[in-house]
Design an enzyme around this catalytic site. Structure first.
Site, PDB file in Angstrom:
ATOM      1  N   HIS A 186       0.820  -1.204   0.000  1.00 54.73           N
ATOM      2  CA  HIS A 186       0.000   0.000   0.000  1.00 54.73           C
ATOM      3  C   HIS A 186       0.855   1.256   0.000  1.00 54.73           C
ATOM      4  O   HIS A 186       0.586   2.218  -0.717  1.00 54.73           O
ATOM      5  CB  HIS A 186      -0.901   0.009   1.240  1.00 54.73           C
ATOM      6  CG  HIS A 186      -2.114  -0.842   1.104  1.00 54.73           C
ATOM      7  ND1 HIS A 186      -2.773  -1.397   2.175  1.00 54.73           N
ATOM      8  CD2 HIS A 186      -2.817  -1.239   0.005  1.00 54.73           C
ATOM      9  CE1 HIS A 186      -3.815  -2.090   1.759  1.00 54.73           C
ATOM     10  NE2 HIS A 186      -3.848  -2.021   0.449  1.00 54.73           N
ATOM     11  N   ASN A 438       0.876  -7.636 -10.259  1.00 54.41           N
ATOM     12  CA  ASN A 438       1.092  -7.769  -8.812  1.00 54.41           C
ATOM     13  C   ASN A 438       0.607  -9.129  -8.318  1.00 54.41           C
ATOM     14  O   ASN A 438       1.345  -9.885  -7.684  1.00 54.41           O
ATOM     15  CB  ASN A 438       0.356  -6.656  -8.066  1.00 54.41           C
ATOM     16  CG  ASN A 438       0.734  -5.269  -8.546  1.00 54.41           C
ATOM     17  OD1 ASN A 438       1.756  -5.089  -9.192  1.00 54.41           O
ATOM     18  ND2 ASN A 438      -0.090  -4.295  -8.241  1.00 54.41           N
ATOM     19  N   CYS A 486      -1.865  -3.695 -16.489  1.00 49.13           N
ATOM     20  CA  CYS A 486      -2.352  -2.662 -15.573  1.00 49.13           C
ATOM     21  C   CYS A 486      -1.732  -2.799 -14.195  1.00 49.13           C
ATOM     22  O   CYS A 486      -2.067  -2.052 -13.281  1.00 49.13           O
ATOM     23  CB  CYS A 486      -3.876  -2.708 -15.472  1.00 49.13           C
ATOM     24  SG  CYS A 486      -4.532  -4.227 -14.745  1.00 49.13           S
TER      25      CYS A 486
END
Length: 556
Positions: A186, A438, A486
């Site tokens: 994050h 990811n 993306c």
């Protein structure tokens, strides 16, 4: 020669300044026994502190907007978790003070997360931050967090909680360095959104002395300790040259010989639109819709509320492409009304599209809201499903889109190795692929994307990951369809060239990275990108893959 440390660069730019350390964590409160008649008062104190911290997190999210808002709202929900608060109340009833009850209940929940299949362990830092804020409020001591300073500095910490990262002041915090974290944590994502140079997963970071001058390169991951005046001047000159080149960069993404590679923005809601437009994004490659569902985890947002949010984003990109990801719930984004609370390993359980197919009414409402939002607008709407495993998943999603009357392209995210391996089959049901690098890295290497110790396996330069990307791109090219990236891999300028060489047709990233990638692509031909991609895939590890690609593109 100046001592040089190396971590993982996660946000571009160079920061030079003195070190300031993050405020220390709250001390463990004493285990004093309280009289039973004081229990109601202590329970009320605990609840009031929890509510105040949750309100503060939501307020910080509202100020920050975008990605940060969704992250902080999720943290607020964590603070008010009913089962956690029930445990606090039980502990106080048998003699714990409010602060000790909070401390022990959070410790038990922390152990549960840490053992939950290694996936939710990545939320331990978020949980610790919530605990520290509640205990600090109860003890009446200063809140842990970013230090006060009148002069700009480089922030060093063991880890950074989203609540701290979201509201960093870039005029004071020149950059940050952490021991923990990874390129997809994050804090890394928020650092890129803020445009603050950052290095994570740097062993021994907290051992660098307070006040020592450092130079942090957020691209290479290098941290120079006590650089000489000449070295500082050289770094500032190089940073100024890079900034001038970025300022001169404009227009569509393309290689030096004119091969077009649309550069799109990843956004987390309407608040991210100004940055995307300022960066001249050619559209949106990933519109995360979770922010709408985090306001109230007990029920889905109304169709009307969804329509209004989607309409704002679609109106901002006339004649351009906007790719919307339907709700990706589960794992690290649990919702009370959707996701089971007792999954032994949520990362490998019911999440993403699997959740939506179990709750078709939620998916149908979202698709109807998207269909209405696009009505009458000259926008190229595309809608994709997260966590698609195979053709059966892709077919179910496409059928749901048609039943909702959606006039758009339907696509599938490639985040699971099976989807990459069988991408040609999946493309029989959908019109495009979008690689979420990811999660694809996480599942390929069985390596939690939030754990700094596993940063080597989360590195998007890993040749095995490049192989899976190449498989997907080749499958799409064979059937004449598109295959974008993306995931945050697209934000690395050098890797963006390699992805182009692998056959990826568009790149989507945080808005702050777009000028860097546009500038890098413009330096090389498509043939050079292809040679760099081949060299990277021939390597045996991530470091060698990066070095091989750099060697090809630099002509060394």
């Amino acid at each position: 020669m100046e001592p040089m440390l190396r971590g993982v660069g996660v946000s571009h730019g160079v920061a030079i300044g003195p070190v300031r350390h993050m405020g220390t964590a709250v001390l463990e409160p004493p285990a004093t026994q309280i009289p039973s008649e004081d229990a109601p008062h202590e329970q009320a104190r605990a609840q009031a502190a929890v509510d105040a911290v949750a309100a503060d997190l939501i307020a910080r999210g509202n100020l920050a907007g975008g990605e940060a808002q969704a992250v902080l709202e999720a943290q607020a929900l964590m603070a008010q978790d009913p089962e956690l608060m029930a445990d606090v109340s039980r502990r106080i009833a048998v003699g714990s003070s409010a602060e000790r009850g909070i401390y022990d209940a959070f410790a038990a929940y922390r152990a549960l997360l840490a053992s939950a299949g290694d996936y939710l362990a990545g939320r331990v830092a978020d949980l610790d931050d919530v605990r520290n804020r509640i205990v600090a409020r109860l003890l009446g001591v200063p809140m842990p967090g970013v230090p006060d300073s009148d002069e700009p500095y480089v922030l060093f910490a063991h880890d950074l909680a989203p609540a701290d990262t979201a509201l960093l002041d870039p005029t004071l915090v020149l950059g940050f360095v952490t021991e923990e974290g990874g390129p997809t944590s994050h804090s890394a994502i928020l650092a890129r959104a803020l445009g603050v140079p950052a290095v994570v997963a740097l062993p021994g970071a907290t051992g660098v002395a307070e006040g020592v001058v450092v130079a942090v390169d957020g691209s290479s991951g290098e941290v120079l300790v006590n650089p000489s005046d000449d070295k500082q001047e050289e770094l500032r000159r190089l940073a100024a040259e890079r900034k001038a080149a970025l300022a001169a960069s404009s227009g569509p993404g393309r290689t030096s010989d004119g091969h077009l590679v649309p550069l799109l923005a990843n956004i987390g809601g309407p608040a991210d639109l100004p940055a995307a437009l300022e960066a001249e994004a050619e559209g949106v490659g990933l519109f995360r819709t979770e922010f709408l569902f985090l306001d109230d985890s007990a029920k889905a947002p109304s169709e009307e509320k969804q329509y209004e949010a989607y309409r704002k984003v679609l109106e901002a990109f006339p004649e351009r492409r906007v790719v919307v990801r339907v709700l990706d719930a589960g794992a690290d984004k649990p919702l009370d009304f959707l996701t089971p609370a007792d999954e032994p390993n949520p990362a490998l359980g019911v999440r993403g599209l699997r959740t939506l197919l179990e709750h078709p009414e939620v998916l149908a409402a979202q698709l109807r809201a998207l269909a209405r939002a696009a009505e009458g607008l000259p926008v190229h709407l595309e809608v994709m499903a997260p966590m698609v495993a195979d053709r059966q998943d892709a077919k179910a999603f496409a059928e749901a889109c048609r039943e909702a009357g959606l006039q758009a392209k339907f696509g599938a995210m490639v985040e699971i190795p099976s989807a990459a391996l069988r991408s040609r089959s999946i493309l029989q049901e959908v019109e495009f692929l979008s690689l979420g690098t990811n999660d694809l890295a996480q599942y390929t290497f069985a390596a939690d994307r939030q754990v700094g110790a596993l940063a080597r396996l989360q590195d998007p330069w890993q040749p095995a990951l490049l192989d899976l990307i190449a498989l997907s791109a080749e499958a799409a090219q064979t059937v004449g369809k598109s295959c974008g990236v993306c995931g945050e891999a697209a934000s690395d300028p050098l890797l963006a060239c390699v992805l182009t060489g692998l056959g990826v047709t568009s790149l989507s990233m945080g808005a702050a990275s777009i000028p860097y990638v546009r500038t890098a692509l413009a330096k090389y031909t498509l043939a050079q990108c292809r040679r760099a991609a081949a060299a990277a895939r021939a390597a045996d590890n991530a470091a060698d893959a990066r070095a091989a690609a750099h060697q090809v593109l630099s002509g060394e």
